[in-house]
Write a protein that holds these residues in place. Structure first.
Motif, PDB file in Angstrom:
ATOM      1  N   PRO A 490     -78.640 -15.183  52.116  1.00 20.15           N
ATOM      2  CA  PRO A 490     -78.263 -16.564  52.406  1.00 20.15           C
ATOM      3  C   PRO A 490     -76.787 -16.692  52.820  1.00 20.15           C
ATOM      4  O   PRO A 490     -76.020 -15.748  52.747  1.00 20.15           O
ATOM      5  CB  PRO A 490     -78.524 -17.289  51.076  1.00 20.15           C
ATOM      6  CG  PRO A 490     -79.422 -16.394  50.299  1.00 20.15           C
ATOM      7  CD  PRO A 490     -79.040 -15.004  50.710  1.00 20.15           C
ATOM      8  N   THR A 491     -76.449 -17.909  53.205  1.00 24.71           N
ATOM      9  CA  THR A 491     -75.098 -18.219  53.625  1.00 24.71           C
ATOM     10  C   THR A 491     -74.657 -19.521  52.970  1.00 24.71           C
ATOM     11  O   THR A 491     -75.487 -20.291  52.467  1.00 24.71           O
ATOM     12  CB  THR A 491     -75.022 -18.331  55.152  1.00 24.71           C
ATOM     13  OG1 THR A 491     -73.703 -18.719  55.538  1.00 24.71           O
ATOM     14  CG2 THR A 491     -76.007 -19.369  55.688  1.00 24.71           C
ATOM     15  N   PHE A 492     -73.349 -19.769  52.974  1.00 26.29           N
ATOM     16  CA  PHE A 492     -72.828 -20.991  52.367  1.00 26.29           C
ATOM     17  C   PHE A 492     -72.746 -22.144  53.366  1.00 26.29           C
ATOM     18  O   PHE A 492     -73.586 -23.018  53.383  1.00 26.29           O
ATOM     19  CB  PHE A 492     -71.452 -20.737  51.741  1.00 26.29           C
ATOM     20  CG  PHE A 492     -71.512 -20.456  50.273  1.00 26.29           C
ATOM     21  CD1 PHE A 492     -71.828 -21.448  49.367  1.00 26.29           C
ATOM     22  CD2 PHE A 492     -71.244 -19.183  49.793  1.00 26.29           C
ATOM     23  CE1 PHE A 492     -71.890 -21.196  48.008  1.00 26.29           C
ATOM     24  CE2 PHE A 492     -71.292 -18.912  48.434  1.00 26.29           C
ATOM     25  CZ  PHE A 492     -71.620 -19.917  47.542  1.00 26.29           C
ATOM     26  N   TRP A 493     -71.712 -22.166  54.195  1.00 26.83           N
ATOM     27  CA  TRP A 493     -71.414 -23.340  55.030  1.00 26.83           C
ATOM     28  C   TRP A 493     -71.125 -22.933  56.473  1.00 26.83           C
ATOM     29  O   TRP A 493     -70.078 -23.292  57.015  1.00 26.83           O
ATOM     30  CB  TRP A 493     -70.193 -24.086  54.479  1.00 26.83           C
ATOM     31  CG  TRP A 493     -70.287 -24.448  53.045  1.00 26.83           C
ATOM     32  CD1 TRP A 493     -71.277 -25.151  52.436  1.00 26.83           C
ATOM     33  CD2 TRP A 493     -69.331 -24.138  52.012  1.00 26.83           C
ATOM     34  NE1 TRP A 493     -71.003 -25.304  51.095  1.00 26.83           N
ATOM     35  CE2 TRP A 493     -69.823 -24.696  50.818  1.00 26.83           C
ATOM     36  CE3 TRP A 493     -68.116 -23.454  52.009  1.00 26.83           C
ATOM     37  CZ2 TRP A 493     -69.141 -24.581  49.604  1.00 26.83           C
ATOM     38  CZ3 TRP A 493     -67.431 -23.331  50.810  1.00 26.83           C
ATOM     39  CH2 TRP A 493     -67.939 -23.896  49.626  1.00 26.83           C
ATOM     40  N   PRO A 494     -71.973 -22.200  57.132  1.00 23.40           N
ATOM     41  CA  PRO A 494     -71.609 -21.684  58.458  1.00 23.40           C
ATOM     42  C   PRO A 494     -71.357 -22.777  59.492  1.00 23.40           C
ATOM     43  O   PRO A 494     -70.633 -22.543  60.462  1.00 23.40           O
ATOM     44  CB  PRO A 494     -72.810 -20.817  58.839  1.00 23.40           C
ATOM     45  CG  PRO A 494     -73.952 -21.368  58.055  1.00 23.40           C
ATOM     46  CD  PRO A 494     -73.344 -21.811  56.749  1.00 23.40           C
ATOM     47  N   ALA A 495     -71.932 -23.961  59.294  1.00 25.32           N
ATOM     48  CA  ALA A 495     -71.701 -25.046  60.254  1.00 25.32           C
ATOM     49  C   ALA A 495     -70.266 -25.549  60.215  1.00 25.32           C
ATOM     50  O   ALA A 495     -69.813 -26.208  61.164  1.00 25.32           O
ATOM     51  CB  ALA A 495     -72.668 -26.201  59.992  1.00 25.32           C
ATOM     52  N   ARG A 496     -69.530 -25.277  59.145  1.00 23.47           N
ATOM     53  CA  ARG A 496     -68.107 -25.630  59.072  1.00 23.47           C
ATOM     54  C   ARG A 496     -67.235 -24.386  58.982  1.00 23.47           C
ATOM     55  O   ARG A 496     -66.122 -24.366  59.483  1.00 23.47           O
ATOM     56  CB  ARG A 496     -67.839 -26.513  57.845  1.00 23.47           C
ATOM     57  CG  ARG A 496     -68.514 -27.864  57.886  1.00 23.47           C
ATOM     58  CD  ARG A 496     -67.959 -28.752  58.994  1.00 23.47           C
ATOM     59  NE  ARG A 496     -68.968 -29.691  59.453  1.00 23.47           N
ATOM     60  CZ  ARG A 496     -69.826 -29.442  60.430  1.00 23.47           C
ATOM     61  NH1 ARG A 496     -69.775 -28.299  61.080  1.00 23.47           N
ATOM     62  NH2 ARG A 496     -70.724 -30.320  60.790  1.00 23.47           N
ATOM     63  N   VAL A 497     -67.748 -23.362  58.294  1.00 19.10           N
ATOM     64  CA  VAL A 497     -67.010 -22.117  58.093  1.00 19.10           C
ATOM     65  C   VAL A 497     -67.900 -20.993  58.622  1.00 19.10           C
ATOM     66  O   VAL A 497     -68.724 -20.453  57.894  1.00 19.10           O
ATOM     67  CB  VAL A 497     -66.687 -21.905  56.602  1.00 19.10           C
ATOM     68  CG1 VAL A 497     -65.867 -20.644  56.415  1.00 19.10           C
ATOM     69  CG2 VAL A 497     -65.956 -23.119  56.033  1.00 19.10           C
ATOM     70  N   PRO A 498     -67.782 -20.629  59.893  1.00 17.69           N
ATOM     71  CA  PRO A 498     -68.716 -19.691  60.514  1.00 17.69           C
ATOM     72  C   PRO A 498     -68.707 -18.312  59.869  1.00 17.69           C
ATOM     73  O   PRO A 498     -67.728 -17.902  59.232  1.00 17.69           O
ATOM     74  CB  PRO A 498     -68.218 -19.616  61.963  1.00 17.69           C
ATOM     75  CG  PRO A 498     -67.454 -20.887  62.180  1.00 17.69           C
ATOM     76  CD  PRO A 498     -66.820 -21.185  60.860  1.00 17.69           C
ATOM     77  N   ASN A 499     -69.830 -17.604  60.047  1.00 12.37           N
ATOM     78  CA  ASN A 499     -69.941 -16.221  59.570  1.00 12.37           C
ATOM     79  C   ASN A 499     -69.898 -15.227  60.734  1.00 12.37           C
ATOM     80  O   ASN A 499     -69.049 -14.348  60.779  1.00 12.37           O
ATOM     81  CB  ASN A 499     -71.239 -16.013  58.798  1.00 12.37           C
ATOM     82  CG  ASN A 499     -71.449 -16.999  57.674  1.00 12.37           C
ATOM     83  OD1 ASN A 499     -72.553 -17.527  57.504  1.00 12.37           O
ATOM     84  ND2 ASN A 499     -70.413 -17.298  56.915  1.00 12.37           N
ATOM     85  N   HIS A 500     -70.844 -15.377  61.665  1.00 15.31           N
ATOM     86  CA  HIS A 500     -70.982 -14.429  62.780  1.00 15.31           C
ATOM     87  C   HIS A 500     -71.067 -15.226  64.074  1.00 15.31           C
ATOM     88  O   HIS A 500     -71.875 -16.147  64.187  1.00 15.31           O
ATOM     89  CB  HIS A 500     -72.240 -13.568  62.593  1.00 15.31           C
ATOM     90  CG  HIS A 500     -72.461 -13.143  61.178  1.00 15.31           C
ATOM     91  ND1 HIS A 500     -73.450 -13.688  60.387  1.00 15.31           N
ATOM     92  CD2 HIS A 500     -71.784 -12.257  60.404  1.00 15.31           C
ATOM     93  CE1 HIS A 500     -73.388 -13.145  59.180  1.00 15.31           C
ATOM     94  NE2 HIS A 500     -72.398 -12.275  59.156  1.00 15.31           N
ATOM     95  N   VAL A 501     -70.250 -14.863  65.056  1.00 21.90           N
ATOM     96  CA  VAL A 501     -70.085 -15.709  66.240  1.00 21.90           C
ATOM     97  C   VAL A 501     -70.121 -14.880  67.516  1.00 21.90           C
ATOM     98  O   VAL A 501     -69.889 -13.671  67.507  1.00 21.90           O
ATOM     99  CB  VAL A 501     -68.749 -16.487  66.155  1.00 21.90           C
ATOM    100  CG1 VAL A 501     -68.755 -17.423  64.961  1.00 21.90           C
ATOM    101  CG2 VAL A 501     -67.555 -15.529  66.066  1.00 21.90           C
ATOM    102  N   LEU A 502     -70.420 -15.554  68.618  1.00 22.45           N
ATOM    103  CA  LEU A 502     -70.394 -14.932  69.939  1.00 22.45           C
ATOM    104  C   LEU A 502     -68.977 -15.029  70.481  1.00 22.45           C
ATOM    105  O   LEU A 502     -68.442 -16.132  70.647  1.00 22.45           O
ATOM    106  CB  LEU A 502     -71.381 -15.643  70.871  1.00 22.45           C
ATOM    107  CG  LEU A 502     -71.505 -15.067  72.287  1.00 22.45           C
ATOM    108  CD1 LEU A 502     -72.184 -13.700  72.249  1.00 22.45           C
ATOM    109  CD2 LEU A 502     -72.293 -16.023  73.177  1.00 22.45           C
TER     110      LEU A 502
END
Length: 581
Positions: A490-502
């Motif tokens: 799972p992940t926490f808050w990727p919509a505000r604090v991204p994890n993996h990005v292009l």
């Protein structure tokens, strides 16, 4: 006649650009993009301003007009805002205190070594109220102090029409005593310049003062992925509380109630690789795929098995059992490693779950195919629709979980006693309000009729439950804490604090028609660690406090026109000036 301020809860965000800013969203579904981007030419993040308007109501409570300072029949409009930051004088965040897992929690005071009334007052940043009453007038919240050190919490402005703009602080956090941070939420000796407080107005027409229902503003950390909505938003949480005030039946609409939930899963592909693999472009559950949506929007019995298959994947919001693999694949309020309670993961709100259940059963309006012209500005809406549009738009880009503690605000937002009416924070009377609940705060005290969530809120009361400073929480809460089970979820808050990005470099390869399709596809499939330059460590927590603005913003770009192998829009990490050292 009566007046009301909207949005009921406005959201401003800190940024370190000295003068440049942009207005936050005012229309549901539309995240405005600043003309020159979210950063200035020096790479500094622009502040997001919260914009407030006043609407006049008739004797039946119906909206009849918006009030502006230039209106010929208007004597005056005067705005007053009171911002404060009370984090350092509050209690540690250990766990959301309204969940069963909090039983037995005893949260100590922050900075408990400072014990006298006068010593603890020095932990509160409270510059007092500010007022503007003329177009283009400005007033600054620059007289508050923390341990005798001056702290700037921002300013208010009246624009040329007399609307109110609230701009928060500049993202500055410090410890006058020289302490280093060491944990995600409770760092003694530290302050930041987030804040919150009441938004009030005085209106006089023909010499008669008109009652104005006030609002509230929260000054939050930056949104590093603007245009990507959280799976559960603060609007969803506050709306559910508001619905309990007047629980009228809701007719489920596919377009209004179901589609946004499903599409949030797929838009999260741009900020977490696990979501990309499961819900991304051409993935098994690509909820942006028109062909799949055509089946999901069809209430006929033929598509019921597909709808029920999807519904059964959602975690039940009662949290009666452990559902590790259910949707959404996100951490929850009770997150712990290894998982020891059902709230280790997030669930949709009870209302959202009910809507999904009725949708699965075919009990919904099949309105996805309806043709409508997209509304992009508030003025395109009928006057009576604008106030609620402002309320919804302000909160739909904020997060409704996991409240551990969160990004903009935390678990008190789901407590009914916090509100005076749906979506509207209850204001407290300064007189006789206690701020001292003893050396420790327990769930019993926090939720009691005499506790901090009853009797209304004062300036700083909402953000005091959050991490101090905000940067330590942002840099700490990531994804895939059990990589042997799943590296990305799972992940926490990727919509505000991204994890993996292009990355921008890989995006350029995707757009390059001269490259082979395998090269372009490989670039599209590659996701970089957003916090690559800040590996988890105490040293990097301290670095992020100073360098929080140097990470990339995830912004929408057009997809390639020469092929259908890629989506029409792509969210890309831009302006990432900090390279891995």
């Amino acid at each position: 006649m009566k007046c009301r301020i909207h949005p009921a809860i406005g959201i401003a965000r800190v940024g370190n650009s000295p003068e440049e800013y942009f207005i936050g969203p005012e229309v549901p579904g539309i995240m405005p993009t600043p003309q020159s981007g979210y950063k200035d030419t020096q790479g500094r993040i622009k502040r997001q301003a919260a914009k407030f308007r006043i609407y006049g109501l008739d004797s039946e409570g119906k909206v009849v007009r918006e009030l502006k300072m230039s209106d010929p029949d208007l004597d005056s409009i005067s705005w007053s805002v009171h911002l404060a930051n009370k984090k350092a004088a509050w209690y540690d965040f250990d766990l959301a205190l309204d969940i069963p897992a909090a039983e037995g929690i005893r949260s100590n005071r922050r900075n408990a070594n400072l014990q006298t009334v006068e010593e603890r007052k020095k932990l509160i940043i409270d510059p007092g109220s500010r007022t503007v009453s003329r177009p283009n007038e400005r007033a600054h919240f620059d007289t508050g102090t923390f341990l005798d050190q001056q702290v700037n919490l921002g300013e208010i402005r009246a624009d040329e029409d007399g609307h109110l703009l609230v701009l928060g602080g500049f993202g500055h956090s410090s410890a006058p005593g020289g302490n280093e941070v060491y944990t995600f939420a409770n760092n003694d000796g530290w302050h930041d310049d987030t804040s919150d407080g009441p938004v009030c107005a005085q209106v006089v027409i023909a010499g008669v003062p008109i009652e104005v229902e006030p609002a509230w503003v929260i000054v939050a950390p930056p949104d590093y992925a603007p245009g990507i909505a959280g799976i559960v938003s603060m609007y969803d949480v506050a709306y559910e509380v508001g619905h309990s005030f007047n629980p009228e039946p809701i007719q489920v609409s596919f377009r209004k109630h179901i589609l946004p939930i499903l599409q949030r899963f797929s838009s999260t592909q741009w900020v977490n690789e696990g979501f990309y693999q499961e819900f991304g472009y051409r993935a098994p559950w690509d909820f942006l795929n028109p062909d799949l949506l055509a089946h999901l929007a069809d209430p006929s019995p033929a598509n019921r098995p597909l709808r029920e298959e999807i519904f059964e994947k959602f975690r039940h919001p009662s949290y009666e059992k452990m559902e590790r693999d259910a949707w959404p694949p996100m951490y929850g309020d009770g997150m712990d490693i290894p998982a020891n309670n059902p709230r280790n993961w997030l669930a949709m709100t009870h209302l959202q779950y009910t809507w999904l259940k009725r949708w699965a059963q075919g009990d919904f309006i099949a309105d996805n195919a309806e043709v409508s012209t997209p509304v992009e500005t508030l003025e395109e809406l009928p006057i009576d629709k604008r106030p609620h549009a402002l309320d919804e738009a302000a909160l739909e880009w904020t997060l409704g979980g996991a409240f551990h503690p969160g990004c903009e605000a935390t678990w008190p937002l789901r407590i009914a006693s916090l509100y005076s009416a749906p979506l509207r924070i209850k204001h407290a009377d300064d007189c006789g309000r206690t701020e001292d609940y003893g050396p420790v705060l327990t769930p019993e005290i926090a939720l009691s009729p005499q506790g901090p969530l009853s009797g209304g809120s004062l300036p700083g009361d909402l953000t005091r439950w959050m991490a101090v400073p905000w940067q330590t929480d942002t840099a700490s809460c990531r994804s895939g804490y059990e990589p042997k089970i799943n590296k990305y979820l799972p992940t926490f808050w990727p919509a505000r604090v991204p994890n993996h990005v292009l990355s921008e470099a890989n995006y350029q390869k995707v757009m390059d028609a001269q490259l082979t399709m395998p090269e372009r596809q490989d670039a599209f499939d590659t996701r970089n660690d957003w916090l690559e330059a800040f590996p988890s460590s105490t040293e990097n927590l301290n670095r992020f406090i100073e360098e929080w603005y140097k990470v990339g913003m995830i912004v929408r770009q057009e997809g390639p026109a020469d092929t259908k192998r890629f989506p029409p829009s792509i969210h890309v990490e831009m302006w990432n000036e900090l390279k891995k050292s």
